[in-house]
Motif scaffolding. Structure first.
Motif, PDB file in Angstrom:
ATOM      1  N   UNK A   1       0.829  -1.204   0.000  1.00  0.00           N
ATOM      2  CA  UNK A   1       0.000   0.000   0.000  1.00  0.00           C
ATOM      3  C   UNK A   1       0.865   1.257   0.000  1.00  0.00           C
ATOM      4  N   UNK A   2       1.939   1.256   0.817  1.00  0.00           N
ATOM      5  CA  UNK A   2       2.847   2.403   0.853  1.00  0.00           C
ATOM      6  C   UNK A   2       3.566   2.570  -0.482  1.00  0.00           C
ATOM      7  N   UNK A   3       3.953   1.449  -1.106  1.00  0.00           N
ATOM      8  CA  UNK A   3       4.659   1.508  -2.385  1.00  0.00           C
ATOM      9  C   UNK A   3       3.786   2.130  -3.464  1.00  0.00           C
ATOM     10  N   UNK A   4       2.554   1.640  -3.574  1.00  0.00           N
ATOM     11  CA  UNK A   4       1.652   2.145  -4.611  1.00  0.00           C
ATOM     12  C   UNK A   4       1.237   3.584  -4.320  1.00  0.00           C
ATOM     13  N   UNK A   5       0.914   3.874  -3.050  1.00  0.00           N
ATOM     14  CA  UNK A   5       0.492   5.228  -2.696  1.00  0.00           C
ATOM     15  C   UNK A   5       1.595   6.251  -2.887  1.00  0.00           C
ATOM     16  N   UNK A   6       2.812   5.926  -2.428  1.00  0.00           N
ATOM     17  CA  UNK A   6       3.929   6.859  -2.592  1.00  0.00           C
ATOM     18  C   UNK A   6       4.273   7.096  -4.046  1.00  0.00           C
ATOM     19  N   UNK A   7       4.286   6.020  -4.843  1.00  0.00           N
ATOM     20  CA  UNK A   7       4.578   6.173  -6.272  1.00  0.00           C
ATOM     21  C   UNK A   7       3.516   7.012  -6.961  1.00  0.00           C
ATOM     22  N   UNK A   8       2.247   6.825  -6.564  1.00  0.00           N
ATOM     23  CA  UNK A   8       1.166   7.605  -7.170  1.00  0.00           C
ATOM     24  C   UNK A   8       1.310   9.090  -6.856  1.00  0.00           C
ATOM     25  N   UNK A   9       1.725   9.410  -5.627  1.00  0.00           N
ATOM     26  CA  UNK A   9       1.918  10.818  -5.249  1.00  0.00           C
ATOM     27  C   UNK A   9       3.038  11.447  -6.069  1.00  0.00           C
ATOM     28  N   UNK A  10       4.181  10.766  -6.157  1.00  0.00           N
ATOM     29  CA  UNK A  10       5.309  11.300  -6.923  1.00  0.00           C
ATOM     30  C   UNK A  10       4.941  11.477  -8.398  1.00  0.00           C
ATOM     31  N   UNK A  11       4.264  10.476  -8.976  1.00  0.00           N
ATOM     32  CA  UNK A  11       3.883  10.573 -10.382  1.00  0.00           C
ATOM     33  C   UNK A  11       2.859  11.677 -10.607  1.00  0.00           C
ATOM     34  N   UNK A  12       1.946  11.857  -9.646  1.00  0.00           N
ATOM     35  CA  UNK A  12       0.955  12.920  -9.771  1.00  0.00           C
ATOM     36  C   UNK A  12       1.592  14.302  -9.767  1.00  0.00           C
ATOM     37  N   UNK A  13       2.530  14.522  -8.840  1.00  0.00           N
ATOM     38  CA  UNK A  13       3.227  15.811  -8.787  1.00  0.00           C
ATOM     39  C   UNK A  13       4.061  16.017 -10.050  1.00  0.00           C
ATOM     40  N   UNK A  14       4.715  14.946 -10.528  1.00  0.00           N
ATOM     41  CA  UNK A  14       5.513  15.047 -11.752  1.00  0.00           C
ATOM     42  C   UNK A  14       4.645  15.434 -12.938  1.00  0.00           C
ATOM     43  N   UNK A  15       3.447  14.855 -13.023  1.00  0.00           N
ATOM     44  CA  UNK A  15       2.544  15.170 -14.129  1.00  0.00           C
ATOM     45  C   UNK A  15       2.091  16.622 -14.072  1.00  0.00           C
ATOM     46  N   UNK A  16       1.812  17.120 -12.863  1.00  0.00           N
ATOM     47  CA  UNK A  16       1.354  18.501 -12.719  1.00  0.00           C
ATOM     48  C   UNK A  16       2.429  19.488 -13.163  1.00  0.00           C
ATOM     49  N   UNK A  17       3.668  19.311 -12.667  1.00  0.00           N
ATOM     50  CA  UNK A  17       4.725  20.262 -13.019  1.00  0.00           C
ATOM     51  C   UNK A  17       5.123  20.121 -14.486  1.00  0.00           C
ATOM     52  N   UNK A  18       5.053  18.903 -15.031  1.00  0.00           N
ATOM     53  CA  UNK A  18       5.367  18.719 -16.449  1.00  0.00           C
ATOM     54  C   UNK A  18       4.314  19.384 -17.332  1.00  0.00           C
ATOM     55  N   UNK A  19       3.045  19.276 -16.935  1.00  0.00           N
ATOM     56  CA  UNK A  19       1.985  19.882 -17.728  1.00  0.00           C
ATOM     57  C   UNK A  19       2.058  21.402 -17.681  1.00  0.00           C
ATOM     58  N   UNK A  20       2.487  21.962 -16.537  1.00  0.00           N
ATOM     59  CA  UNK A  20       2.648  23.416 -16.462  1.00  0.00           C
ATOM     60  C   UNK A  20       3.770  23.889 -17.372  1.00  0.00           C
ATOM     61  N   UNK A  21       4.837  23.093 -17.461  1.00  0.00           N
ATOM     62  CA  UNK A  21       5.957  23.475 -18.319  1.00  0.00           C
ATOM     63  C   UNK A  21       5.686  23.172 -19.787  1.00  0.00           C
ATOM     64  N   UNK A  22       4.795  22.216 -20.059  1.00  0.00           N
ATOM     65  CA  UNK A  22       4.478  21.824 -21.432  1.00  0.00           C
ATOM     66  C   UNK A  22       2.963  21.801 -21.616  1.00  0.00           C
ATOM     67  N   UNK A  23       2.342  22.972 -21.689  1.00  0.00           N
ATOM     68  CA  UNK A  23       0.882  23.013 -21.785  1.00  0.00           C
ATOM     69  C   UNK A  23       0.386  22.427 -23.103  1.00  0.00           C
ATOM     70  N   UNK A  24      -0.816  21.899 -23.066  1.00  0.00           N
ATOM     71  CA  UNK A  24      -1.429  21.382 -24.283  1.00  0.00           C
ATOM     72  C   UNK A  24      -1.732  22.530 -25.239  1.00  0.00           C
TER      73      UNK A  24
END
Length: 201
Positions: free
Chosen positions: A52-75
């Motif tokens: 549970x910690x593995x999946x939850x922690x990875x999901x948090x990191x990937x979510x933050x990565x997606x947010x900052x990447x989308x801000x730097x590379x808008x659609x």
């Protein structure tokens, strides 16, 4: 955090997500193997919590990565195309832009902006007490102005005489870009791919 620096950090956040998943997933496999060999008599943590910690922690990191990447590379709105009457001008002169690809019922906003990029050092602190620094490219908008285009998609843009001219340097750079977006019922769409203009002094 500026936009460009956030885009540079996004891959490291994705790597951290993989590391987090492998680390806690490894603990889950280890405790699962021990439990299956000796039974539940020894007690200890339940491997399910590590999963549970593995999946939850990875999901948090990937979510933050997606947010900052989308801000730097808008659609971008790939249907819109910005055409300039010329791609080189002087400060104080006027540009004519035409936007193609917009629907008949949509209004069109055209934005002329001066983007500034500069190098800066980003310091990080390791768990062992050591300090390290890395080079990142920061980005900001030095000046921008949005103009409503005519129903035919044409607009005149004035290059300000008191703003920076185009420059590509090793430490700091200035770039002038023209982009467009549609407006339907006061709802703004995604920006188009920008068209670049080189502005001389």
């Amino acid at each position: 955090m500026n936009v460009r620096a956030g885009g540079c950090i996004a891959p490291f956040l994705a790597i951290a997500a993989v590391f987090f998943l492998v680390l806690f997933g490894g603990f889950a496999l280890l405790f699962g193997a021990i439990t299956s060999d000796v039974g539940d008599d020894l007690g200890g943590p339940d491997p399910a919590w590590f999963w549970l910690a593995a999946v939850g922690g990875a999901a948090v990191f990937l979510g933050v990565a997606l947010v900052v990447w989308r801000k730097a590379n808008p659609r971008r709105d790939e249907a819109l195309e910005v055409r300039l009457d010329r791609h080189r001008a002087r400060r104080g002169e006027e540009l004519r832009a035409t936007v193609a690809g917009a629907s008949a019922r949509a209004g069109i906003e055209v934005t002329l902006a001066c983007h500034v990029h500069w190098d800066r050092r980003q310091r990080s602190h390791g768990s062992d007490g050591h300090h390290s620094s890395s080079r990142v490219v920061a980005e900001a908008i030095a000046w921008e102005e949005t103009t409503q285009a005519s129903p035919s998609g044409e607009v005149r843009l004035h290059l300000p005489a008191d703003q920076p001219y185009s420059h590509e340097g090793t430490v700091i750079s200035f770039a002038w870009l023209v982009s467009a977006r549609t407006v339907v019922d006061e709802k703004r769409g995604r920006p188009s791919m920008p068209a670049a203009v080189w502005v001389d002094a």
